[in-house]
Scaffold this motif. Sequence first.
Motif, mmCIF file in Angstrom:
data_model
loop_
_atom_site.group_PDB
_atom_site.id
_atom_site.type_symbol
_atom_site.label_atom_id
_atom_site.label_comp_id
_atom_site.label_asym_id
_atom_site.label_seq_id
_atom_site.Cartn_x
_atom_site.Cartn_y
_atom_site.Cartn_z
ATOM 1 N N ALA A 1 -4.512 8.971 -7.826
ATOM 2 C CA ALA A 1 -5.697 8.086 -8.573
ATOM 3 C C ALA A 1 -5.043 7.282 -9.476
ATOM 4 O O ALA A 1 -5.475 6.055 -9.484
ATOM 5 N N GLU A 2 -4.303 7.899 -10.246
ATOM 6 C CA GLU A 2 -3.724 6.968 -11.333
ATOM 7 C C GLU A 2 -2.864 6.077 -10.933
ATOM 8 O O GLU A 2 -2.834 4.977 -11.201
ATOM 9 N N LEU A 3 -1.885 6.364 -9.720
ATOM 10 C CA LEU A 3 -1.286 5.153 -9.172
ATOM 11 C C LEU A 3 -2.050 4.080 -8.535
ATOM 12 O O LEU A 3 -1.360 3.033 -8.452
ATOM 13 N N LEU A 4 -3.132 4.334 -8.065
ATOM 14 C CA LEU A 4 -4.031 3.224 -7.614
ATOM 15 C C LEU A 4 -4.907 2.458 -8.718
ATOM 16 O O LEU A 4 -4.894 1.102 -8.429
ATOM 17 N N SER A 5 -4.772 3.160 -9.804
ATOM 18 C CA SER A 5 -5.722 2.379 -10.838
ATOM 19 C C SER A 5 -4.658 1.531 -11.680
ATOM 20 O O SER A 5 -5.057 0.822 -12.483
ATOM 21 N N ALA A 6 -3.468 1.801 -11.576
ATOM 22 C CA ALA A 6 -2.411 1.111 -12.420
ATOM 23 C C ALA A 6 -2.037 -0.147 -12.045
ATOM 24 O O ALA A 6 -2.406 -0.600 -10.845
ATOM 25 N N VAL B 1 -3.863 7.294 1.840
ATOM 26 C CA VAL B 1 -4.580 6.247 1.151
ATOM 27 C C VAL B 1 -5.217 5.295 2.056
ATOM 28 O O VAL B 1 -4.649 4.749 2.487
ATOM 29 N N VAL B 2 -6.565 5.146 1.831
ATOM 30 C CA VAL B 2 -7.469 4.044 2.747
ATOM 31 C C VAL B 2 -7.970 3.300 1.695
ATOM 32 O O VAL B 2 -9.038 3.493 1.193
ATOM 33 N N PRO B 3 -7.608 2.277 1.566
ATOM 34 C CA PRO B 3 -8.066 0.986 0.828
ATOM 35 C C PRO B 3 -9.297 0.461 1.427
ATOM 36 O O PRO B 3 -9.420 -0.031 2.720
ATOM 37 N N VAL C 1 0.674 -1.101 0.024
ATOM 38 C CA VAL C 1 0.105 -0.134 -0.123
ATOM 39 C C VAL C 1 0.845 1.279 -0.076
ATOM 40 O O VAL C 1 0.604 2.019 -0.612
ATOM 41 N N LEU C 2 1.809 1.038 0.969
ATOM 42 C CA LEU C 2 2.759 2.476 0.977
ATOM 43 C C LEU C 2 3.506 2.665 -0.420
ATOM 44 O O LEU C 2 3.838 3.721 -0.850
ATOM 45 N N ALA C 3 3.830 1.617 -1.074
ATOM 46 C CA ALA C 3 4.574 1.626 -2.514
ATOM 47 C C ALA C 3 3.721 2.442 -3.469
ATOM 48 O O ALA C 3 4.179 2.705 -4.612
ATOM 49 N N ARG C 4 2.134 2.470 -3.176
ATOM 50 C CA ARG C 4 1.361 3.084 -4.250
ATOM 51 C C ARG C 4 1.059 4.464 -3.765
ATOM 52 O O ARG C 4 0.107 5.232 -4.541
ATOM 53 N N VAL C 5 1.557 5.037 -2.904
ATOM 54 C CA VAL C 5 1.671 6.410 -2.359
ATOM 55 C C VAL C 5 2.599 7.283 -3.062
ATOM 56 O O VAL C 5 3.609 6.939 -3.287
ATOM 57 N N VAL C 6 1.976 8.634 -3.665
ATOM 58 C CA VAL C 6 2.603 9.422 -4.302
ATOM 59 C C VAL C 6 4.188 9.744 -3.801
ATOM 60 O O VAL C 6 4.281 9.380 -2.341
ATOM 61 N N THR C 7 5.157 10.035 -4.655
ATOM 62 C CA THR C 7 6.571 10.095 -3.881
ATOM 63 C C THR C 7 6.895 11.629 -4.530
ATOM 64 O O THR C 7 6.107 12.405 -4.979
ATOM 65 N N GLY D 1 -1.465 31.414 7.439
ATOM 66 C CA GLY D 1 -1.493 30.551 6.367
ATOM 67 C C GLY D 1 -2.621 29.988 5.915
ATOM 68 O O GLY D 1 -3.911 30.397 6.427
ATOM 69 N N VAL D 2 -2.733 29.273 5.134
ATOM 70 C CA VAL D 2 -3.760 28.747 4.396
ATOM 71 C C VAL D 2 -3.481 27.098 4.307
ATOM 72 O O VAL D 2 -2.812 26.407 3.632
ATOM 73 N N ALA D 3 -4.363 26.020 4.883
ATOM 74 C CA ALA D 3 -4.348 24.768 4.787
ATOM 75 C C ALA D 3 -5.459 24.440 3.795
ATOM 76 O O ALA D 3 -6.451 24.776 4.032
ATOM 77 N N LYS D 4 -5.137 23.599 2.619
ATOM 78 C CA LYS D 4 -6.059 23.022 1.619
ATOM 79 C C LYS D 4 -6.274 21.507 1.989
ATOM 80 O O LYS D 4 -5.030 20.924 2.085
ATOM 81 N N MET D 5 -7.374 21.270 2.091
ATOM 82 C CA MET D 5 -7.457 19.536 2.132
ATOM 83 C C MET D 5 -8.405 19.050 1.119
ATOM 84 O O MET D 5 -9.633 19.664 0.990
ATOM 85 N N LEU D 6 -8.123 18.101 0.594
ATOM 86 C CA LEU D 6 -9.060 17.611 -0.469
ATOM 87 C C LEU D 6 -9.064 16.154 -0.431
ATOM 88 O O LEU D 6 -8.188 15.382 -0.120
ATOM 89 N N ALA D 7 -10.201 15.454 -0.485
ATOM 90 C CA ALA D 7 -10.535 13.982 -0.184
ATOM 91 C C ALA D 7 -11.432 13.562 -1.476
ATOM 92 O O ALA D 7 -12.198 14.259 -1.872
ATOM 93 N N ALA D 8 -11.047 12.423 -1.875
ATOM 94 C CA ALA D 8 -11.564 11.686 -3.050
ATOM 95 C C ALA D 8 -11.951 10.352 -2.864
ATOM 96 O O ALA D 8 -10.996 9.739 -2.313
ATOM 97 N N ALA D 9 -13.132 9.758 -3.365
ATOM 98 C CA ALA D 9 -13.263 8.573 -3.475
ATOM 99 C C ALA D 9 -13.052 8.003 -5.013
ATOM 100 O O ALA D 9 -13.273 8.768 -5.755
ATOM 101 N N SER D 10 -11.783 7.257 -4.780
ATOM 102 C CA SER D 10 -11.602 6.626 -6.077
ATOM 103 C C SER D 10 -11.536 5.146 -6.092
ATOM 104 O O SER D 10 -10.649 4.695 -5.612
ATOM 105 N N GLY D 11 -12.474 4.805 -7.033
ATOM 106 C CA GLY D 11 -12.737 3.317 -6.822
ATOM 107 C C GLY D 11 -13.077 2.729 -5.492
ATOM 108 O O GLY D 11 -13.863 3.254 -4.734
ATOM 109 N N ALA D 12 -12.276 1.812 -4.845
ATOM 110 C CA ALA D 12 -12.536 1.588 -3.515
ATOM 111 C C ALA D 12 -11.792 2.114 -2.402
ATOM 112 O O ALA D 12 -11.509 1.548 -1.419
ATOM 113 N N CYS D 13 -11.073 3.055 -2.594
ATOM 114 C CA CYS D 13 -10.077 3.968 -1.960
ATOM 115 C C CYS D 13 -10.513 5.181 -1.674
ATOM 116 O O CYS D 13 -11.227 5.931 -2.543
#
Length: 179
Positions: A174-179, A85-87, A22-28, A137-149
């Motif tokens: 999302a691209e990394l999770l769908s690959a 990433v939360v599978p 799972v960690l290997a599929r998180v952005v770098t 400062g400004v903190a921006k948070m985005l959450a998305a449902a991408s498939g089952a994650c």
Amino acid sequence: MVLKRLSFAAAQLAPKPGARQVLARVVTVDDLPGGGWSVIDERTWRTGVSGWATEWGKRARAAGSVTAWRSFEAVAGRQGCWVQVVPLVSELDALSALEEAGDRALRNLRSKVTVAFPGANRVWAHEQHTSGPGGEGVAKMLAAASGACLIVVSASGSPEWAWDSVVSIARRQAELLSA
């Protein structure tokens, strides 16, 4: 509060089969906009073990799901971000988790933003204006449902992040999770 901390510690210390995958599929750092980023922390924990008991969390726990989280900082600036990433067991569970994303974060009720990107079934976004020892400062948070994650991206610092940059990280995730 003590119980929540203990349950989170247990979630991190419990056996986590599949955590490396799972960690290997998180952005770098290579996936972040610009350059000059470094990883400052990364963690994995058993999904559904800590926090509020939810039906989607119970199913994720029973399935042995492992959540992965990685944080970054700009080497030359005062910017940082983290990606989680939360599978989950199903797309419906990811949508349910997304619906609760706003309840699990600090709120600024005057601020709402709508964004979307390919690979996301539904998106939640929030902008928080802050003031502290380092200034405003400004903190921006985005959450998305991408498939089952469930994907969560949080970006803050100075200069303020553009929403396009935050969305680009979520889209890449999302691209990394769908690959």
